[in-house]
Design a protein around this motif. Structure first.
Motif, PDB file in Angstrom:
ATOM      1  N   GLU A   1       0.806  -1.206   0.000  1.00 40.30           N
ATOM      2  CA  GLU A   1       0.000   0.000   0.000  1.00 40.30           C
ATOM      3  C   GLU A   1       0.845   1.264   0.000  1.00 40.30           C
ATOM      4  N   GLY A   2       2.161   1.158   0.196  1.00 43.88           N
ATOM      5  CA  GLY A   2       3.009   2.330   0.121  1.00 43.88           C
ATOM      6  C   GLY A   2       2.849   3.274   1.292  1.00 43.88           C
ATOM      7  N   ILE A   3       2.829   2.732   2.523  1.00 42.66           N
ATOM      8  CA  ILE A   3       2.697   3.553   3.715  1.00 42.66           C
ATOM      9  C   ILE A   3       4.085   3.878   4.225  1.00 42.66           C
ATOM     10  N   ALA A   4       4.442   5.133   4.224  1.00 42.05           N
ATOM     11  CA  ALA A   4       5.772   5.558   4.643  1.00 42.05           C
ATOM     12  C   ALA A   4       5.702   6.141   6.043  1.00 42.05           C
ATOM     13  N   GLY A   5       6.701   5.840   6.855  1.00 35.13           N
ATOM     14  CA  GLY A   5       6.802   6.377   8.192  1.00 35.13           C
ATOM     15  C   GLY A   5       7.763   7.539   8.252  1.00 35.13           C
ATOM     16  N   ILE A   6       7.963   8.044   9.450  1.00 31.52           N
ATOM     17  CA  ILE A   6       8.850   9.194   9.635  1.00 31.52           C
ATOM     18  C   ILE A   6      10.292   8.827   9.295  1.00 31.52           C
ATOM     19  N   GLU A   7      10.666   7.538   9.465  1.00 26.26           N
ATOM     20  CA  GLU A   7      12.019   7.128   9.095  1.00 26.26           C
ATOM     21  C   GLU A   7      12.251   7.257   7.597  1.00 26.26           C
ATOM     22  N   THR A   8      11.236   6.939   6.806  1.00 24.59           N
ATOM     23  CA  THR A   8      11.346   7.111   5.356  1.00 24.59           C
ATOM     24  C   THR A   8      11.505   8.582   4.999  1.00 24.59           C
ATOM     25  N   ILE A   9      10.801   9.426   5.705  1.00 21.54           N
ATOM     26  CA  ILE A   9      10.892  10.865   5.446  1.00 21.54           C
ATOM     27  C   ILE A   9      12.305  11.367   5.702  1.00 21.54           C
ATOM     28  N   MET A  10      12.897  10.941   6.805  1.00 20.91           N
ATOM     29  CA  MET A  10      14.243  11.412   7.128  1.00 20.91           C
ATOM     30  C   MET A  10      15.268  10.877   6.132  1.00 20.91           C
ATOM     31  N   MET A  11      15.129   9.617   5.719  1.00 26.47           N
ATOM     32  CA  MET A  11      16.056   9.060   4.736  1.00 26.47           C
ATOM     33  C   MET A  11      15.957   9.815   3.410  1.00 26.47           C
ATOM     34  N   TYR A  12      14.749  10.073   2.965  1.00 24.32           N
ATOM     35  CA  TYR A  12      14.570  10.785   1.702  1.00 24.32           C
ATOM     36  C   TYR A  12      15.095  12.212   1.801  1.00 24.32           C
ATOM     37  N   ALA A  13      14.814  12.895   2.905  1.00 25.38           N
ATOM     38  CA  ALA A  13      15.250  14.281   3.058  1.00 25.38           C
ATOM     39  C   ALA A  13      16.772  14.381   3.078  1.00 25.38           C
ATOM     40  N   PHE A  14      17.437  13.473   3.773  1.00 25.22           N
ATOM     41  CA  PHE A  14      18.895  13.514   3.832  1.00 25.22           C
ATOM     42  C   PHE A  14      19.510  13.236   2.464  1.00 25.22           C
ATOM     43  N   LEU A  15      19.031  12.195   1.797  1.00 20.94           N
ATOM     44  CA  LEU A  15      19.596  11.861   0.492  1.00 20.94           C
ATOM     45  C   LEU A  15      19.306  12.939  -0.545  1.00 20.94           C
ATOM     46  N   LYS A  16      18.122  13.521  -0.500  1.00 21.37           N
ATOM     47  CA  LYS A  16      17.775  14.568  -1.451  1.00 21.37           C
ATOM     48  C   LYS A  16      18.598  15.822  -1.214  1.00 21.37           C
ATOM     49  N   ALA A  17      18.773  16.203   0.037  1.00 22.23           N
ATOM     50  CA  ALA A  17      19.583  17.387   0.333  1.00 22.23           C
ATOM     51  C   ALA A  17      21.033  17.181  -0.097  1.00 22.23           C
ATOM     52  N   ASP A  18      21.570  16.001   0.160  1.00 21.02           N
ATOM     53  CA  ASP A  18      22.943  15.716  -0.249  1.00 21.02           C
ATOM     54  C   ASP A  18      23.079  15.727  -1.766  1.00 21.02           C
ATOM     55  N   LEU A  19      22.100  15.139  -2.462  1.00 20.26           N
ATOM     56  CA  LEU A  19      22.147  15.118  -3.925  1.00 20.26           C
ATOM     57  C   LEU A  19      22.101  16.529  -4.496  1.00 20.26           C
ATOM     58  N   ASP A  20      21.210  17.356  -3.988  1.00 21.72           N
ATOM     59  CA  ASP A  20      21.092  18.719  -4.504  1.00 21.72           C
ATOM     60  C   ASP A  20      22.340  19.539  -4.232  1.00 21.72           C
ATOM     61  N   PHE A  21      22.920  19.369  -3.056  1.00 16.13           N
ATOM     62  CA  PHE A  21      24.122  20.146  -2.731  1.00 16.13           C
ATOM     63  C   PHE A  21      25.297  19.735  -3.607  1.00 16.13           C
ATOM     64  N   VAL A  22      25.513  18.438  -3.770  1.00 19.48           N
ATOM     65  CA  VAL A  22      26.649  17.977  -4.574  1.00 19.48           C
ATOM     66  C   VAL A  22      26.437  18.308  -6.046  1.00 19.48           C
ATOM     67  N   THR A  23      25.192  18.208  -6.515  1.00 18.84           N
ATOM     68  CA  THR A  23      24.921  18.552  -7.912  1.00 18.84           C
ATOM     69  C   THR A  23      25.201  20.020  -8.171  1.00 18.84           C
ATOM     70  N   ALA A  24      24.826  20.857  -7.219  1.00 13.01           N
ATOM     71  CA  ALA A  24      25.088  22.287  -7.385  1.00 13.01           C
ATOM     72  C   ALA A  24      26.580  22.582  -7.409  1.00 13.01           C
ATOM     73  N   GLN A  25      27.350  21.876  -6.585  1.00 18.42           N
ATOM     74  CA  GLN A  25      28.795  22.103  -6.584  1.00 18.42           C
ATOM     75  C   GLN A  25      29.447  21.581  -7.849  1.00 18.42           C
ATOM     76  N   ALA A  26      28.914  20.493  -8.400  1.00 20.26           N
ATOM     77  CA  ALA A  26      29.481  19.951  -9.636  1.00 20.26           C
ATOM     78  C   ALA A  26      29.302  20.887 -10.810  1.00 20.26           C
ATOM     79  N   SER A  27      28.335  21.798 -10.738  1.00 23.42           N
ATOM     80  CA  SER A  27      28.087  22.724 -11.838  1.00 23.42           C
ATOM     81  C   SER A  27      29.016  23.924 -11.802  1.00 23.42           C
ATOM     82  N   ARG A  28      29.774  24.063 -10.725  1.00 25.27           N
ATOM     83  CA  ARG A  28      30.638  25.233 -10.596  1.00 25.27           C
ATOM     84  C   ARG A  28      32.043  24.929 -11.077  1.00 25.27           C
ATOM     85  N   MET A  29      32.792  25.985 -11.298  1.00 20.77           N
ATOM     86  CA  MET A  29      34.149  25.856 -11.808  1.00 20.77           C
ATOM     87  C   MET A  29      35.085  25.385 -10.712  1.00 20.77           C
TER      88      MET A  29
END
Length: 579
Positions: A308-336
């Motif tokens: 049924e795809g029921i996510a708990g607070i642990e799923t939220i924290m895992m997604y938030a951490f991985l997404k924040a890390d991905l966005d930060f590293v992607t932004a740095q990779a675009s710089r000189m």
């Protein structure tokens, strides 16, 4: 033209986001409607007595419609509540401080365990005041974070300013349900329900600033647009306010699949990446590891949790951490890069992400930042509006940890320190087994500490050069049920303190302080006095229900007194100082 318009739109959406709530809202008993002469510190002759028939009393507020004025809603800055929260920072002997912290409340549904029905019905309002409800009609969720940057302050400052936004947005995107409300398992929604637009009153996700600038939003149409002709005029007006297609909400499984696919593009360790709290369909190991139903009568089978795809607070924290890390590293990779030869190349010759043209609107610095930051988050949720520091209030503590910052609890009955985090170092057996097949450079430095690719931490935000060998931001998530007055206080420290003092020493120093604010200052002051490393030091002390009895358990603060006195004596001896 499309790139510039997308960037301006994303920047405007980020500016319109509400700021972090570094305060909490509480209901305090109202004072007397008549003024107290001693309160204003004025002579008695300066007061004019109220005469009947001369109108309303000057000290009496006009009667307003609504609830009784027995309780007054008050907004209290958390950093000003010295008897409930304290923080102290020091740069040591370093030229600048790379540590940051955050404390306040976040808008996420409650995840606390339900109180017994008998206690809920028999509870009476006390005169101490109660914490008010948040925007989601649940009791406020408190948020405390310690971030230890390395290589600079860019990453730790990014986490301080934006990590809570990722948590809030992930809870909204995954439709996280409150544990305090009765919910039933419904069948999977169809595609039309999953693609419904999010409410325009809610602020946009911080990840919108990292959206591919080559994507054009001109001419985009809503998925509900074909139904406009068949609907009434009233429904047409509602559809006009819906956001464009690129801003419409995706299902949790689609969000997980996209994030896992992006991380697999890094290669190396992430080629077979399966996050712990993601669903099986989303590329993870299943929701059953994340969901702990507190009500045994309404417990959900594990198979249902996955299907049924029921996510708990642990799923939220895992997604938030991985997404924040991905966005930060992607932004740095675009710089000189600082190196002119590598300025036009992506990191590792395009091995990471493959899209170095992505940019960000809220990561400072025109140059590529190769450092990172550790992180320890503590979120406290209560089943009732009574605040978690009340001696009779139970609460639930959720710890999310990456790196070597530490979170410690002090048990009221025994006075012992209870560490809630473990350092993510190469010397850890679990981390060594996880990364040894990807990292060929496990070395021991001159201090006897094992390092991997020159890094002391095997998990961290940033550190883009070490991502292929497994330096990820996968958090260790732990849930702890706090009974009434079971613990006296909670401490969050950076490695500048934990590398010099033991957990019990830190706890014993706080026991001797009168307030959490004084306890945080004493810990940092003692650390800078006896430390030989001179590292940045950050300490946060949070009061819990057993604060008034913090020195009664065990031997109080005497257990480590001799050890602390010896360290102070050694530090003051000039013969032991390094020249």
């Amino acid at each position: 033209m499309n790139v510039q318009s997308n960037f301006r739109r994303a920047t405007a959406q980020h500016i319109n986001r509400r700021g972090f709530h570094d305060y909490f809202i509480t209901n305090l008993p109202s004072s007397s409607l008549h003024s107290d002469p001693n309160h204003h510190k004025l002579p008695i002759s300066a007061f004019t007595p109220h005469q009947l028939g001369s109108g309303s009393s000057p000290a009496a507020a006009p009667q307003l419609p609504g609830p009784s004025r027995e309780l007054t809603v008050v907004r209290i800055p958390l950093r000003s509540a010295k008897h409930h929260f304290g923080v102290s920072v020091s740069r040591g002997t370093r030229p600048y401080n790379e540590d940051t912290f955050q404390a306040g409340v976040v808008e996420v549904p409650a995840f606390a365990k339900k109180s017994p029905v008998s206690l809920t019905k028999s509870s009476k309002p006390s005169g101490d005041g109660n914490s008010a409800h948040g925007a989601s009609s649940d009791p406020q969720v408190f948020y405390f974070g310690a971030f230890d940057g390395h290589g600079g302050t860019e990453c730790s400052a990014f986490l301080r300013e934006h990590l809570h936004e990722y948590v809030e947005d992930a809870a909204r995107q995954f439709n996280l349900q409150s544990t305090l409300k009765k919910t039933r398992i419904s069948p999977k929604p169809d595609a039309n329900v999953l693609n419904q637009a999010t409410s325009p009153s809610r602020s946009s996700s911080p990840s919108a600033l990292y959206k591919d600038p080559t994507t054009s939003v001109i001419g985009s149409q809503s998925l509900l647009e074909p139904n406009v002709a068949q609907s009434t005029n009233g429904s047409q007006e509602r559809l006009q306010d819906s956001p464009p297609q690129h801003m419409q909400q995706k299902s949790p499984i689609e969000l997980e699949q996209k994030l896992v696919s992006q991380w697999k593009g890094v290669g190396g360790y992430f080629r077979r990446f399966k996050p712990l709290y993601f669903s099986v369909e989303g590329g993870g190991r299943g929701y059953s590891k994340a969901r702990n139903t507190s009500d045994s009568k309404q417990a959900t089978p594990k198979s249902k949790l996955i299907d049924e795809g029921i996510a708990g607070i642990e799923t939220i924290m895992m997604y938030a951490f991985l997404k924040a890390d991905l966005d930060f590293v992607t932004a740095q990779a675009s710089r000189m890069d600082e190196d002119v030869v590598r300025s036009e190349k992506a990191l590792n010759d395009g091995d990471i992400f493959g899209e170095p043209s992505k940019s960000s609107g809220h990561t400072a610095g025109p140059r590529r930042f190769k450092g990172g930051s550790t992180c320890s988050l503590a979120m406290i949720s209560t089943p009732t509006p009574t605040p978690f520091w009340h001696p009779t209030a139970p609460s639930t503590l959720l710890v999310s940890h990456v790196g070597d910052t530490r979170i410690i609890l002090c048990a009221t009955a025994t006075g012992l320190a209870l560490p809630l985090t473990t350092n993510h170092h190469p010397s850890s057996p679990g981390e060594g087994n996880r990364l040894r097949r990807f990292a060929a450079t496990f070395v021991t430095d001159s201090f006897g500490e094992e390092r991997m690719s020159g890094l002391a931490n095997t998990r961290a935000f940033g550190d883009m050069q070490s991502k292929p060998v497994g330096v990820s931001a996968e958090p260790d998530v732990k849930r702890i049920e706090l009974g009434p007055a079971e613990y006296s206080f909670m401490v969050l420290v950076s490695d500048g303190i934990s590398g010099t003092l033991g957990d019990q020493e830190i706890v014993d120093i706080v026991k001797e302080a009168k307030t959490p604010d004084q306890g945080a200052k004493d810990v940092v002051s003692f650390t800078t006095e006896v430390s030989r490393d001179g590292d940045n030091a950050t300490c946060l002390v949070v009061r819990l229900g057993g604060w008034e009895r913090r020195a009664e358990g065990g031997v109080g603060s005497m257990g480590t007194r001799e050890e602390r006195d010896w360290k102070r004596q050694e530090a003051s001896d000039p013969r032991n100082r390094r020249t």
